[in-house]
Design a protein around this motif. Structure first.
Motif: not given
Lengths: 310, 381
Positions: A34, A298-300
């Motif tokens: 992300f 997402l984002g990890r």
């Protein structure tokens, strides 16, 4: 050209930066990275695109150079989050600052402080034979600059790639469940790297488009929140290319509407009209966040040795 | 954060705690020095003016402290919500709303005596910032709208609001750019010393001390940190996580609103276009470099103030563009992140991060504390 045709043609032009930036966000997000440095990528892309176009004398060179610089930032983001598992949001913000600083510094170093900034020629419009003669649709869709065609064709290609090919499905699986993807022999790290790189490049290209179609020059803050709006748009578009294009039309419509009514001077103060795109986005997100199917990872950051993640 | 790392962090010598900072600062300056040399300037002349301007004259010192006030408050506006795992990128808008509210009080009630008008203006500023952040907090809790986006979008709304107030409601026609008329004399902060330093510095210092104590010693402060470290665990233990998160964002907005009110009452005397300066970016950088710790914020903010004041001097004396300083600050942050990772890599042998809940809410870019993440250090306020 009628008022409506004129308006729609402007909307299609205004769509382009949103489409590029948002598809870039979507692509890297689909693999789990992300990127929140959009606003910086757009600004730096605008600066690089403008300066290279000016010095080389070709807008195409400017767009390519912006894409390469964006790719470099994307590489940094994807690499430090994938290999070192640094927090994506924090690194994204750091890159956002770096990009803003670099954009303003580049302009200062190359151009300096002048009363009359140099200008680059705006992009030429390409007339598609026959199709451009269709009433309304012709001038709106088929008498535009090449980046408009690239944005629309690219979005279609992206949809086909992500949802109609095996490679696309593998890519999406990395953003949904990297553990499962990894166990099937999909290279999670390289997928995250290349989508991160391409995604950032698309954002910078979105920025490079701005001086080439609006002002002819670079000014600080010219992205004017388009980068942040592009993130909102990605959620609004449910992380799917086709809906992102539709959402971009809505966002661009708001932007053009706000500009036009400022010029036309309707009863209410123009500042309130200028708020419209942002307020509309906030309202739209109330619904968008309900239906957005966000990539689960997402984002990890993926750690293949952990038994618990994924 | 697991207890072992926490203990190590606390018992580690001051030098070891400082080492990543020093390494990051040195690395950032080396990169900047190379860039300055490539631009054809002398990096050492540039660095000398960056680092010494604040201390060379009493004027420089006052200027540095004056800058320290909004930077500290804006960093708190970011760091307090960060403690609860929320990202407030709307400090700019909250500052503008705070400044607007303070100006509105200062202009409409300009006849009031100072002991009444000044506190009213400051309180109005705090409330203005809190209300503006409250919109984002409400959207976050009621509709699950990512607060990163809502706070940013509200910034852009606030720019237009500022323009409207400054050019339509109370315009100073002679200013040549959007600015309001001056507030009443009673709305201005008193100053001390010569060159004059407004007492907003002491207000800010008090806010920091109280904030740090509350974060460390009070029940809400504890709950806030618990939510930031592991929201699910906090919820299981009966902490009303949604309420804590909303509160953290609003308190952050109040800090930014106070910054706006102090800028009006201590520096400008009116509301004007560009009053937010680049305090949002600097506040975020400071908040992140301080790892979200309220107690560390004022010190980092002081360092950044020195850089900022020095940068304009560097432009005058060494002809190096001041824009370079934003790059230096971004690099310090990036190198600090990297040195953290390298340090934990060396310390850790095979111990792995705790699991993280896989909900879409958290997937929207929210940082959750894992040993690898800078926000893991939020545990120390």
């Amino acid at each position: 050209m009628s008022e409506l045709t004129n308006f729609l043609a402007l909307v299609v032009t205004a769509m382009v930066p949103y489409v590029f930036a948002s598809q870039g966000t979507m692509l890297s997000g689909r693999a789990g990275v992300f990127n929140v440095s959009q606003e910086g990528m757009l600004t730096l892309g605008a600066a690089v695109g403008f300066l290279v176009s000016l010095k080389v004398g070709s807008n195409a060179a400017g767009i390519i150079a912006a894409g390469l610089v964006g790719a470099l930032f994307g590489l940094v983001l994807a690499a430090v989050t994938t290999y070192l598992r640094l927090d994506q949001f924090v690194v994204g913000l750091a890159l956002f600052f770096l990009a803003l600083g670099a954009a303003s510094l580049l302009y200062r170093v190359v151009i300096g402080v002048t009363m009359s900034p140099p200008l680059i020629p705006l992009l030429q419009k390409w007339r598609i034979p026959l199709l451009a003669d269709i009433p309304v649709v012709g001038p709106v869709l088929f008498h535009q600059d090449p980046m408009v065609y690239l944005a629309l064709i690219g979005s279609a290609a992206l949809w086909w790639f992500l949802f109609r090919t095996d490679a696309g499905m593998r890519l999406r699986s990395v953003g949904e469940n990297p553990k499962a993807a990894d166990s099937l022999g999909i290279n999670v790290a390289s997928t995250r790297l290349w989508t991160g790189i391409v995604g950032s490049a698309l954002m910078a290209i979105a920025g490079a488009y701005l001086p080439m179609v609006y002002s002819g020059t670079y000014t600080d803050g010219m992205a004017a929140g388009r980068g942040w709006l592009a993130i909102a748009l990605t959620f609004f578009g449910g992380w799917r290319p086709q809906f992102i294009v539709a959402g971009a039309a809505f966002f661009a419509g708001m932007e053009v509407l706000a500009l036009r009514s400022q010029v036309a001077g309707i009863g209410i103060p123009h500042q309130f009209v200028a708020m419209l795109p942002y307020v509309a986005t906030l309202l739209v997100m109330i619904f968008a966040f309900r239906w957005a199917r966000v990539p689960a990872f997402l984002g990890r950051n993926y750690d293949r040795e952990s038994r618990l993640v994924g | 954060m697991t207890s072992g790392a926490a203990i190590r962090y606390r018992t580690g010598s001051a030098l070891r705690a400082l080492a990543p900072y020093l390494a990051a600062i040195v690395a950032a300056f080396v990169v900047a020095g190379v860039v300055i040399a490539m631009l054809g300037h002398d990096p050492f002349v540039a660095f000398r003016s960056v680092l010494t301007t604040s201390f060379a004259t009493s004027f420089g010192l006052v200027e540095t402290f004056t800058k320290w006030v909004p930077l500290t408050l804006m960093a708190l506006a970011f760091a307090i919500p960060l403690g609860a795992g929320r990202f407030n990128i709307g400090g700019e808008g909250q500052l503008i709303l705070g400044a607007t509210a303070a100006t509105a009080i200062g202009i409409t009630l300009s006849g009031l005596p100072m002991p009444l008008l000044l506190p009213l203006g400051l309180i109005a500023g705090v409330l203005g910032g809190g209300v503006w952040a409250g919109i984002a907090a409400w959207l976050m809790s009621r509709f699950h709208i990512n607060e990163i986006l809502s706070t940013v979008l509200l910034n852009f709304v606030s720019f237009q609001l500022l323009d409207y107030i400054a050019s339509q409601v109370w315009p100073d026609v002679g200013a040549g750019f959007p600015a309001t008329v001056k507030v009443g004399a009673g709305a201005m902060l008193p100053t001390v010393g010569r060159p004059a330093l407004h007492i907003g510095v002491f207000i800010t210092a008090a806010v920091v001390v109280i904030g740090a104590i509350l974060m460390r010693r009070s029940a809400p402060g504890f709950e806030l940190r618990a939510v930031g470290i592991n929201e699910r665990a906090a919820k299981v233990h009966g902490i009303r996580t949604a309420r804590i998160a909303v509160g953290a964002v609003i308190v952050g907005g109040m800090a930014a609103g106070l910054a706006g009110a102090i800028e009006v009452a201590g520096v400008h005397g009116n509301l004007l276009e560009g009053i937010q300066s680049n305090y949002l970016l600097l506040g975020i950088i400071i908040g992140l470099i301080a790892r979200g710790s309220v107690a560390l914020v004022p010190f980092v903010a002081f360092g950044i103030s020195i850089l900022e004041i020095g940068a304009s001097a560097m432009q005058r004396t060494a002809q190096v563009p001041a824009e370079l300083v934003l790059i230096v600050e971004g690099l310090i942050l990036l190198f600090l992140l990297l040195s953290d990772v390298l340090a934990t890599r060396w310390q850790r042998s095979g111990r792995k991060r705790p699991p993280r809940p896989a909900t879409a809410r958290q997937a929207t870019g929210r940082a959750h504390a894992g040993p690898d993440s800078i926000t893991a250090m939020e545990a120390q306020p």
